[in-house]
Design a protein around this motif. Structure first.
Motif, PDB file in Angstrom:
ATOM      1  N   CYS A  59       1.055  -1.304  -0.319  1.00  0.00           N
ATOM      2  CA  CYS A  59      -0.111   0.190  -0.484  1.00  0.00           C
ATOM      3  C   CYS A  59       0.794   1.550  -0.554  1.00  0.00           C
ATOM      4  O   CYS A  59       2.234   1.126   0.362  1.00  0.00           O
ATOM      5  N   HIS A  60       0.459   2.053  -0.389  1.00  0.00           N
ATOM      6  CA  HIS A  60       0.586   3.436  -0.541  1.00  0.00           C
ATOM      7  C   HIS A  60       0.806   4.111   1.117  1.00  0.00           C
ATOM      8  O   HIS A  60       2.164   4.863   1.368  1.00  0.00           O
ATOM      9  N   ASP A  61       0.669   3.700   2.052  1.00  0.00           N
ATOM     10  CA  ASP A  61       0.872   4.107   3.446  1.00  0.00           C
ATOM     11  C   ASP A  61       1.768   3.161   4.117  1.00  0.00           C
ATOM     12  O   ASP A  61       2.385   3.362   4.806  1.00  0.00           O
ATOM     13  N   GLY A  62       3.013   2.144   3.243  1.00  0.00           N
ATOM     14  CA  GLY A  62       3.451   1.898   3.868  1.00  0.00           C
ATOM     15  C   GLY A  62       3.293   0.451   4.621  1.00  0.00           C
ATOM     16  O   GLY A  62       4.228  -0.519   5.149  1.00  0.00           O
ATOM     17  N   LYS A  63       2.303   0.010   4.777  1.00  0.00           N
ATOM     18  CA  LYS A  63       1.704  -1.336   5.133  1.00  0.00           C
ATOM     19  C   LYS A  63       1.260  -2.899   3.937  1.00  0.00           C
ATOM     20  O   LYS A  63       1.645  -2.307   2.671  1.00  0.00           O
ATOM     21  N   CYS A  64       1.850  -3.521   4.110  1.00  0.00           N
ATOM     22  CA  CYS A  64       1.572  -4.857   3.568  1.00  0.00           C
ATOM     23  C   CYS A  64       0.136  -5.772   3.939  1.00  0.00           C
ATOM     24  O   CYS A  64       0.117  -5.732   5.412  1.00  0.00           O
ATOM     25  N   VAL A  65      -0.645  -5.401   3.601  1.00  0.00           N
ATOM     26  CA  VAL A  65      -2.704  -6.283   4.014  1.00  0.00           C
ATOM     27  C   VAL A  65      -2.477  -7.324   3.125  1.00  0.00           C
ATOM     28  O   VAL A  65      -2.249  -7.575   1.995  1.00  0.00           O
ATOM     29  N   ILE A  66      -2.639  -8.371   4.041  1.00  0.00           N
ATOM     30  CA  ILE A  66      -2.473  -9.803   3.420  1.00  0.00           C
ATOM     31  C   ILE A  66      -4.890 -10.160   3.313  1.00  0.00           C
ATOM     32  O   ILE A  66      -5.380  -9.977   4.561  1.00  0.00           O
ATOM     33  N   TYR A  67      -4.832 -10.753   2.238  1.00  0.00           N
ATOM     34  CA  TYR A  67      -6.296 -10.717   2.114  1.00  0.00           C
ATOM     35  C   TYR A  67      -6.844 -12.031   2.579  1.00  0.00           C
ATOM     36  O   TYR A  67      -5.638 -12.663   1.072  1.00  0.00           O
ATOM     37  N   ASP A  68      -7.356 -12.949   3.013  1.00  0.00           N
ATOM     38  CA  ASP A  68      -7.806 -14.200   2.983  1.00  0.00           C
ATOM     39  C   ASP A  68      -8.927 -14.162   1.903  1.00  0.00           C
ATOM     40  O   ASP A  68     -10.138 -13.856   2.069  1.00  0.00           O
ATOM     41  N   PHE A  69      -8.972 -15.073   0.760  1.00  0.00           N
ATOM     42  CA  PHE A  69      -9.911 -15.325  -0.004  1.00  0.00           C
ATOM     43  C   PHE A  69     -11.339 -16.228  -0.143  1.00  0.00           C
ATOM     44  O   PHE A  69     -12.382 -16.022   0.422  1.00  0.00           O
ATOM     45  N   ASP A  70     -10.953 -17.451   0.873  1.00  0.00           N
ATOM     46  CA  ASP A  70     -11.474 -17.691   1.421  1.00  0.00           C
ATOM     47  C   ASP A  70     -12.453 -17.333   2.282  1.00  0.00           C
ATOM     48  O   ASP A  70     -13.473 -17.711   2.507  1.00  0.00           O
ATOM     49  N   GLY A 100     -11.664 -11.699   3.918  1.00  0.00           N
ATOM     50  CA  GLY A 100     -11.548 -10.698   4.723  1.00  0.00           C
ATOM     51  C   GLY A 100     -10.361 -10.291   4.430  1.00  0.00           C
ATOM     52  O   GLY A 100      -9.199 -10.896   4.441  1.00  0.00           O
ATOM     53  N   VAL A 101      -9.766  -9.145   5.678  1.00  0.00           N
ATOM     54  CA  VAL A 101      -8.413  -8.847   5.736  1.00  0.00           C
ATOM     55  C   VAL A 101      -7.325  -9.873   6.549  1.00  0.00           C
ATOM     56  O   VAL A 101      -8.320 -10.540   8.518  1.00  0.00           O
ATOM     57  N   ALA A 102      -6.251 -10.754   6.566  1.00  0.00           N
ATOM     58  CA  ALA A 102      -6.006 -12.015   7.556  1.00  0.00           C
ATOM     59  C   ALA A 102      -5.146 -11.481   7.822  1.00  0.00           C
ATOM     60  O   ALA A 102      -4.662 -11.703   9.369  1.00  0.00           O
ATOM     61  N   ARG A 103      -4.109 -10.040   7.939  1.00  0.00           N
ATOM     62  CA  ARG A 103      -2.808  -9.884   8.872  1.00  0.00           C
ATOM     63  C   ARG A 103      -2.517  -8.127   7.993  1.00  0.00           C
ATOM     64  O   ARG A 103      -2.466  -8.497   6.775  1.00  0.00           O
ATOM     65  N   VAL A 104      -1.562  -8.366   8.560  1.00  0.00           N
ATOM     66  CA  VAL A 104      -1.305  -6.052   8.309  1.00  0.00           C
ATOM     67  C   VAL A 104      -0.367  -5.819   8.426  1.00  0.00           C
ATOM     68  O   VAL A 104       0.017  -6.492  10.113  1.00  0.00           O
ATOM     69  N   PHE A 105       0.994  -6.159   7.928  1.00  0.00           N
ATOM     70  CA  PHE A 105       2.542  -5.824   8.236  1.00  0.00           C
ATOM     71  C   PHE A 105       2.462  -4.417   8.139  1.00  0.00           C
ATOM     72  O   PHE A 105       2.395  -3.547   7.192  1.00  0.00           O
ATOM     73  N   SER A 106       2.895  -4.145   9.520  1.00  0.00           N
ATOM     74  CA  SER A 106       3.153  -2.206   9.152  1.00  0.00           C
ATOM     75  C   SER A 106       4.971  -2.107   9.567  1.00  0.00           C
ATOM     76  O   SER A 106       4.896  -2.679  10.382  1.00  0.00           O
ATOM     77  N   GLY A 107       5.094  -1.103   8.769  1.00  0.00           N
ATOM     78  CA  GLY A 107       6.985  -0.978   9.274  1.00  0.00           C
ATOM     79  C   GLY A 107       8.211  -0.059   8.034  1.00  0.00           C
ATOM     80  O   GLY A 107       8.630  -0.001   8.756  1.00  0.00           O
ATOM     81  N   HIS A 108       7.220  -0.230   7.195  1.00  0.00           N
ATOM     82  CA  HIS A 108       7.702   0.446   5.849  1.00  0.00           C
ATOM     83  C   HIS A 108       7.152   2.282   6.187  1.00  0.00           C
ATOM     84  O   HIS A 108       6.371   2.271   6.591  1.00  0.00           O
ATOM     85  N   VAL A 109       8.077   3.191   6.014  1.00  0.00           N
ATOM     86  CA  VAL A 109       7.320   4.575   6.355  1.00  0.00           C
ATOM     87  C   VAL A 109       7.326   5.326   4.772  1.00  0.00           C
ATOM     88  O   VAL A 109       6.663   6.884   4.717  1.00  0.00           O
ATOM     89  N   HIS A 110       7.435   4.733   3.494  1.00  0.00           N
ATOM     90  CA  HIS A 110       7.006   5.220   1.969  1.00  0.00           C
ATOM     91  C   HIS A 110       6.129   3.957   1.723  1.00  0.00           C
ATOM     92  O   HIS A 110       6.226   2.921   2.222  1.00  0.00           O
ATOM     93  N   PRO A 111       5.690   4.466   0.478  1.00  0.00           N
ATOM     94  CA  PRO A 111       5.158   3.255  -0.280  1.00  0.00           C
ATOM     95  C   PRO A 111       5.722   1.972  -0.611  1.00  0.00           C
ATOM     96  O   PRO A 111       7.295   2.430  -0.519  1.00  0.00           O
ATOM     97  N   VAL A 112       5.197   1.009  -0.704  1.00  0.00           N
ATOM     98  CA  VAL A 112       5.649  -0.599  -0.811  1.00  0.00           C
ATOM     99  C   VAL A 112       5.556  -0.577  -2.013  1.00  0.00           C
ATOM    100  O   VAL A 112       4.351  -0.321  -3.061  1.00  0.00           O
ATOM    101  N   THR A 113       6.036  -0.506  -3.074  1.00  0.00           N
ATOM    102  CA  THR A 113       6.986  -0.353  -4.354  1.00  0.00           C
ATOM    103  C   THR A 113       6.930  -2.329  -4.485  1.00  0.00           C
ATOM    104  O   THR A 113       6.541  -2.218  -6.176  1.00  0.00           O
TER     105      THR A 113
END
Length: 128
Positions: free
Chosen positions: A41-52, A55-68
């Motif tokens: 994401c643009h806010d530096g997070k990585c969001v894991i979505y579960d298709f089963d 919903g959101v399975a997990r959110v990784f917050s650790g980057h301070v700039h957009p994830v590329t």
């Protein structure tokens, strides 16, 4: 041996989109089984979505700039994320903790885990 090319318009596709994801994402990648989607994401997070569960399975917050970029390990237990904040991070999917942080002199355009050896990765920095 060449395989016959399939016509994508011969298959039945849904006429209506029944659901969608909005995460402000830059990049995304499915896990090997196609059940989880990692969205950088643009806010530096990585969001894991579960298709089963849809919903959101997990959110990784650790980057301070957009994830590329995001990259799954073959086992699906690790995710590699890169960012324009000059870092690449290896995450444990189950615990949500950072296993390793690599820092560079430039922002990172892309990073990929090797498909056979999870101890290797390819990192492409921005130049210029």
């Amino acid at each position: 041996m060449n395989l016959k090319l399939l016509n994508p318009f011969e298959n039945d596709f849904p006429e209506v989109i029944d659901d969608w994801i909005y995460a402000g994402g830059n990049t995304c990648a499915f896990n090997r089984r196609g059940t989880l989607l990692a969205v950088g994401c643009h806010d530096g997070k990585c969001v894991i979505y579960d298709f089963d569960t849809r919903g959101v399975a997990r959110v990784f917050s650790g980057h301070v700039h957009p994830v590329t970029s995001v990259s799954w390990s073959r086992s699906g237990k690790k995710i590699l994320t890169s960012s324009s904040d000059y870092t690449v991070k290896l995450w444990d999917v189950l615990t949500g903790q950072v296993d390793k942080v690599l820092r560079f002199d430039n922002g990172i355009f892309s990073a990929q885990i090797h498909p056979r050896d999870p101890n290797l990765c390819l990192i492409c920095p921005f130049f210029g």
